[in-house]
Design a protein around this motif. Structure first.
Motif, PDB file in Angstrom:
ATOM      1  N   PRO A 354     -32.023   4.056  15.997  1.00 53.46           N
ATOM      2  CA  PRO A 354     -33.422   3.789  16.223  1.00 53.46           C
ATOM      3  C   PRO A 354     -34.206   3.932  15.082  1.00 53.46           C
ATOM      4  N   HIS A 355     -34.033   5.047  14.205  1.00 51.58           N
ATOM      5  CA  HIS A 355     -34.900   5.160  13.024  1.00 51.58           C
ATOM      6  C   HIS A 355     -34.759   4.125  12.281  1.00 51.58           C
ATOM      7  N   ASP A 356     -33.576   3.485  11.818  1.00 49.46           N
ATOM      8  CA  ASP A 356     -33.345   2.556  11.120  1.00 49.46           C
ATOM      9  C   ASP A 356     -34.111   1.193  11.693  1.00 49.46           C
ATOM     10  N   ILE A 357     -33.598   0.890  13.044  1.00 54.64           N
ATOM     11  CA  ILE A 357     -34.481  -0.179  13.588  1.00 54.64           C
ATOM     12  C   ILE A 357     -35.779  -0.326  13.258  1.00 54.64           C
ATOM     13  N   SER A 358     -36.362   0.960  13.759  1.00 54.77           N
ATOM     14  CA  SER A 358     -37.848   1.015  13.529  1.00 54.77           C
ATOM     15  C   SER A 358     -38.152   0.777  12.310  1.00 54.77           C
ATOM     16  N   GLN A 359     -37.536   1.090  11.202  1.00 60.23           N
ATOM     17  CA  GLN A 359     -38.010   0.977   9.748  1.00 60.23           C
ATOM     18  C   GLN A 359     -38.157  -0.493   9.320  1.00 60.23           C
ATOM     19  N   VAL A 360     -37.158  -1.068   9.831  1.00 51.24           N
ATOM     20  CA  VAL A 360     -36.926  -2.555   9.382  1.00 51.24           C
ATOM     21  C   VAL A 360     -38.042  -3.226  10.492  1.00 51.24           C
ATOM     22  N   LEU A 361     -38.091  -3.108  11.601  1.00 49.24           N
ATOM     23  CA  LEU A 361     -39.183  -3.581  12.496  1.00 49.24           C
ATOM     24  C   LEU A 361     -40.826  -3.258  11.726  1.00 49.24           C
ATOM     25  N   ASP A 362     -40.984  -2.192  11.086  1.00 44.77           N
ATOM     26  CA  ASP A 362     -42.104  -1.928  10.619  1.00 44.77           C
ATOM     27  C   ASP A 362     -42.457  -2.777   9.369  1.00 44.77           C
ATOM     28  N   GLN A 363     -41.480  -3.075   8.708  1.00 46.62           N
ATOM     29  CA  GLN A 363     -41.531  -4.114   7.556  1.00 46.62           C
ATOM     30  C   GLN A 363     -42.182  -5.565   8.011  1.00 46.62           C
ATOM     31  N   HIS A 364     -41.775  -5.794   9.312  1.00 48.44           N
ATOM     32  CA  HIS A 364     -42.120  -7.000  10.001  1.00 48.44           C
ATOM     33  C   HIS A 364     -43.524  -6.745  10.812  1.00 48.44           C
ATOM     34  N   GLY A 365     -44.167  -5.843  10.731  1.00 52.70           N
ATOM     35  CA  GLY A 365     -45.391  -5.352  11.420  1.00 52.70           C
ATOM     36  C   GLY A 365     -45.074  -5.026  12.867  1.00 52.70           C
ATOM     37  N   VAL A 366     -43.889  -4.773  13.274  1.00 52.57           N
ATOM     38  CA  VAL A 366     -43.705  -4.430  14.748  1.00 52.57           C
ATOM     39  C   VAL A 366     -43.847  -3.049  14.892  1.00 52.57           C
ATOM     40  N   CYS A 367     -44.549  -2.308  15.800  1.00 53.83           N
ATOM     41  CA  CYS A 367     -44.604  -1.136  15.996  1.00 53.83           C
ATOM     42  C   CYS A 367     -43.911  -0.467  17.225  1.00 53.83           C
ATOM     43  N   VAL A 368     -42.777   0.159  17.017  1.00 51.91           N
ATOM     44  CA  VAL A 368     -42.114   0.686  18.137  1.00 51.91           C
ATOM     45  C   VAL A 368     -41.962   2.021  17.799  1.00 51.91           C
ATOM     46  N   ARG A 369     -41.524   2.790  19.165  1.00 56.65           N
ATOM     47  CA  ARG A 369     -41.323   4.264  18.818  1.00 56.65           C
ATOM     48  C   ARG A 369     -39.704   4.537  18.849  1.00 56.65           C
ATOM     49  N   ALA A 370     -39.110   5.331  17.835  1.00 58.16           N
ATOM     50  CA  ALA A 370     -37.839   5.732  17.812  1.00 58.16           C
ATOM     51  C   ALA A 370     -37.739   7.209  17.760  1.00 58.16           C
TER      52      ALA A 370
ATOM     53  N   VAL B  56     -16.638  26.681  -2.411  1.00 62.62           N
ATOM     54  CA  VAL B  56     -16.967  25.719  -1.130  1.00 62.62           C
ATOM     55  C   VAL B  56     -15.686  25.009  -1.120  1.00 62.62           C
ATOM     56  N   ARG B  57     -14.517  25.531  -0.237  1.00 59.27           N
ATOM     57  CA  ARG B  57     -13.069  25.011  -0.368  1.00 59.27           C
ATOM     58  C   ARG B  57     -13.328  23.726   0.528  1.00 59.27           C
ATOM     59  N   ASP B  58     -13.804  23.813   1.714  1.00 55.90           N
ATOM     60  CA  ASP B  58     -14.002  22.668   2.319  1.00 55.90           C
ATOM     61  C   ASP B  58     -15.288  22.236   3.387  1.00 55.90           C
ATOM     62  N   ILE B  59     -15.643  21.039   3.834  1.00 51.85           N
ATOM     63  CA  ILE B  59     -16.823  21.186   4.508  1.00 51.85           C
ATOM     64  C   ILE B  59     -16.714  19.734   5.387  1.00 51.85           C
ATOM     65  N   LYS B  60     -16.900  19.873   6.636  1.00 51.17           N
ATOM     66  CA  LYS B  60     -17.049  18.930   7.536  1.00 51.17           C
ATOM     67  C   LYS B  60     -18.191  18.826   8.404  1.00 51.17           C
ATOM     68  N   ILE B  61     -18.377  17.328   8.763  1.00 44.54           N
ATOM     69  CA  ILE B  61     -19.776  17.070   9.312  1.00 44.54           C
ATOM     70  C   ILE B  61     -19.622  16.325  10.664  1.00 44.54           C
ATOM     71  N   SER B  62     -20.197  16.916  11.594  1.00 38.34           N
ATOM     72  CA  SER B  62     -20.530  15.975  12.779  1.00 38.34           C
ATOM     73  C   SER B  62     -22.016  16.196  13.397  1.00 38.34           C
ATOM     74  N   GLY B  63     -22.158  15.447  14.637  1.00 35.40           N
ATOM     75  CA  GLY B  63     -23.638  15.009  14.991  1.00 35.40           C
ATOM     76  C   GLY B  63     -23.915  13.785  14.800  1.00 35.40           C
ATOM     77  N   GLN B  64     -25.301  13.319  14.952  1.00 37.79           N
ATOM     78  CA  GLN B  64     -25.471  12.138  14.963  1.00 37.79           C
ATOM     79  C   GLN B  64     -26.849  11.952  14.336  1.00 37.79           C
ATOM     80  N   GLY B  65     -27.188  10.808  13.516  1.00 40.67           N
ATOM     81  CA  GLY B  65     -28.232  10.537  13.105  1.00 40.67           C
ATOM     82  C   GLY B  65     -28.480   9.319  12.419  1.00 40.67           C
ATOM     83  N   CYS B  66     -29.684   9.049  11.661  1.00 42.45           N
ATOM     84  CA  CYS B  66     -29.813   7.876  11.076  1.00 42.45           C
ATOM     85  C   CYS B  66     -29.080   7.509   9.824  1.00 42.45           C
ATOM     86  N   SER B  67     -29.121   6.236   9.496  1.00 41.23           N
ATOM     87  CA  SER B  67     -28.457   5.941   8.166  1.00 41.23           C
ATOM     88  C   SER B  67     -28.961   7.207   6.923  1.00 41.23           C
TER      89      SER B  67
END
Lengths: 417, 161
Positions: A354-370, B56-67
């Motif tokens: 959602p953050h990435d979507i919202s960032q692109v939307l921002d560039q097009h003037g569109v305000c949504v919550r993420a 630091v011999r090894d590291i792994k990542i899980s979870g979720q997030g933006c790009s």
């Protein structure tokens, strides 16, 4: 189906009342504002009411003998009366001005909760609640050892009522949302309230998303307490309401102590003021309450039935447009039928965050919550960390929805090469 | 005006689409640490295994997030693997310095921020330089620093046990 009826609101004309919507730009583009569930924009009459107050009338309330003080007090109390009429409350005395709905919940949990709940007492909530209707009760649980029970969400994003009686058994309070700020779901408040009252529990309703969008009558809803906030209904920030049945408010101890909330103070004690002032310690948000009154007048002139009709039509158009254009790429978290929901549309799109979507939307003037929309337990139920959320109000129209869809196309183009 | 390409450099999108070191490690010997961004709900779980000699011999990542948070975590994992804890601390300081908003960079909208890294360890950030553009999008800085703050916390916890 809804598309065949003419729209109840002339949005093009109405937008002229909102300076930001017609004048502001974002990244050089006109603003497409789809985040009213977070906070709404303000029309000129609200801005003028506050400006006029400060320029012509302003003084503190309930203090000055002089004319300005008396006039400001009249305006402040008139706003309270407007708020009462707007939600069908029998009397202005049941309207307590707070800072926002969060404070309304904290007031209730602190004052009513500490006076009425002790170890083992049960409060029933739901898993789709905003943090404002969770954390004050969790705090009370940690302090008092009360028990919290939760209505859960069904597959179709409504509340699962199959265990309602069991959950309410022995409960002292049911506190639920009248409209989910994530799903748009409209729980059957009247049915819930009747069931709660049948077992002797009181009912608090989180109407932060409801009062701005649907005609509200606390008697019809059958609740004992109800909270809403000014900034989501065209008013300013800094003012909200806790409405309560007067005899309940009367019996509750004060929340914060200080000026305004007392009748008498001695060095060995104090006598609290009458309701609602008993709960309004210190100088209140005067201009904000008056601004809220102007917002209520504005909405009343348009008519809440017209607002609801417009939003149902537009929500139907938005759901249809998003599904037609994006098919399986979009997942909408909320009921399908517009009569069962408000204009809050949370979605997952093409595996994009959602953050990435919202960032692109921002560039097009569109305000949504993420984000998680202050409903982390619900995010866990939905199995996501966050959603993107477009929310509609009376000043949105089909062009705003089309702009959202176009900007979503751009997001897909950008990330999914 | 900063554009999307300032934020989403190709190498960031590459790490986002093909994250390195995804997964989990057995605890122990690895240490598990969670990080949250309360504003957006991003969650990261790091598994970090430190040798007796402090590597630091090894590291792994899980979870979720933006790009941004995912690619920052992915690049971080590649950058810290095989380094000593002290080196990782220096790298973390250098990265955080890059992510701090300098007034000059805000005034000169769209230009590169001044290199004011005098008090910061002289470390090559390599691919991580690609995240420099994030400072032009202040709300996203916390996305970029989440993995690093979580790692610092994890290493602190490992050192104290």
């Amino acid at each position: 189906m809804a598309m065949t009826v003419p729209d109840s609101i002339d949005v093009t004309a109405l937008k002229r009342d909102f300076p930001l919507l017609t004048g502001a730009t974002m990244h050089g583009q006109p603003v497409v504002y789809l985040d009213s569930a977070s906070s709404s924009q303000k029309p000129t009459p609200v801005l003028d009411a506050m400006q006029d107050l400060y320029e012509t009338t302003y003084a503190n309330v309930h203090r000055g003998v002089y004319e300005l003080g008396a006039k400001t007090t009249d305006l402040y109390e008139a706003a309270r009366a407007s708020a009462a009429r707007f939600i069908g409350a029998p009397s202005p005395s049941g309207i307590v001005f707070t800072k926002n709905v969060t404070e309304s919940f904290n007031l209730l949990a602190y004052s009513w909760g500490r006076a009425n709940l002790s170890e083992g007492d049960v409060v029933v909530l739901s898993t789709i609640e905003h943090h404002a209707n969770l954390v004050p009760w969790l705090m009370l649980r940690d302090e008092r050892g009360i028990e919290l029970r939760y209505l859960t969400m069904a597959e179709d994003f409504t509340l699962d009522l199959s265990r309602l009686d069991e959950l309410l058994d022995g409960a002292k309070l049911l506190s639920v949302t009248a409209m989910s700020n994530v799903l748009g779901t409209l729980p059957p408040v009247r049915q819930l309230a009747d069931a709660a009252h049948a077992t002797g529990a009181l009912v608090m309703v989180d109407a932060a998303q409801y009062v701005p969008h649907l005609p509200t009558d606390v008697t019809e809803l059958g609740c004992d307490f109800l909270g809403f906030t000014g900034h989501k209904m065209l008013g300013p920030t800094g003012v909200g309401v806790l409405w309560g049945r007067e005899e309940l408010l009367d019996a509750m101890p004060p929340f914060q102590g200080g000026g305004e909330m007392i009748r008498d103070v001695r060095l060995d004690g104090f006598t609290p003021n009458d309701v609602p002032w008993k709960f309004e310690a210190g100088t209140p948000p005067i201009a904000e309450a008056i601004g809220l009154g102007a917002a209520i007048d504005y909405l009343t002139t348009i008519g809440m039935d017209a607002v609801r009709t417009h939003e149902m039509q537009l929500t139907g158009y938005a759901l249809q447009t998003l599904r037609d254009r994006f098919g399986d790429s979009i997942t909408i978290f909320g009921p399908d039928d517009v009569t069962d929901r408000g204009g809050v549309i949370s979605f997952a799109f093409d595996g994009l965050h959602p953050h990435d979507i919202s960032q692109v939307l921002d560039q097009h003037g569109v305000c949504v919550r993420a984000g998680h929309h202050c409903a982390k337990p619900l995010m866990r139920v939905l199995g996501v960390g966050a959603t993107a959320r477009a929310s509609l109000y009376l000043y949105n129209d089909e062009s705003d929805v089309d702009a959202l869809a176009d900007a979503l196309d751009k997001s897909a183009e950008f990330f999914l090469v | 005006m900063p554009g999307l390409e300032d934020l989403y450099r190709e190498i960031i999108l590459d790490h986002y689409r093909n994250p390195r070191n995804r997964g989990e490690l057995a605890v122990p010997p690895a240490h598990r640490v969670e990080g949250f961004n309360p504003l957006c709900g991003d969650e990261i779980v790091l598994f970090v295994e430190v040798d007796d000699d402090g590597t630091v011999r090894d590291i792994k990542i899980s979870g979720q997030g933006c790009s941004i948070s995912q690619s920052s975590a992915s690049m971080m994992s590649s950058a810290v693997k095989g380094r000593t804890v002290d080196e990782v601390r220096d790298l973390t300081r250098a990265f955080k310095a890059m992510m701090s908003i300098h007034e000059s960079s805000l005034e000169k909208d769209g230009t590169e921020p001044d290199d004011d890294l005098n008090e910061v360890p002289d470390v090559k950030l390599g691919d991580l330089e690609a995240l420099r553009g994030v400072v032009k999008f202040p709300v996203r800085i916390k996305c970029a620093t989440l993995a690093w703050i979580t790692l610092a916390q994890g290493l602190e916890e490992t050192a104290s046990t």
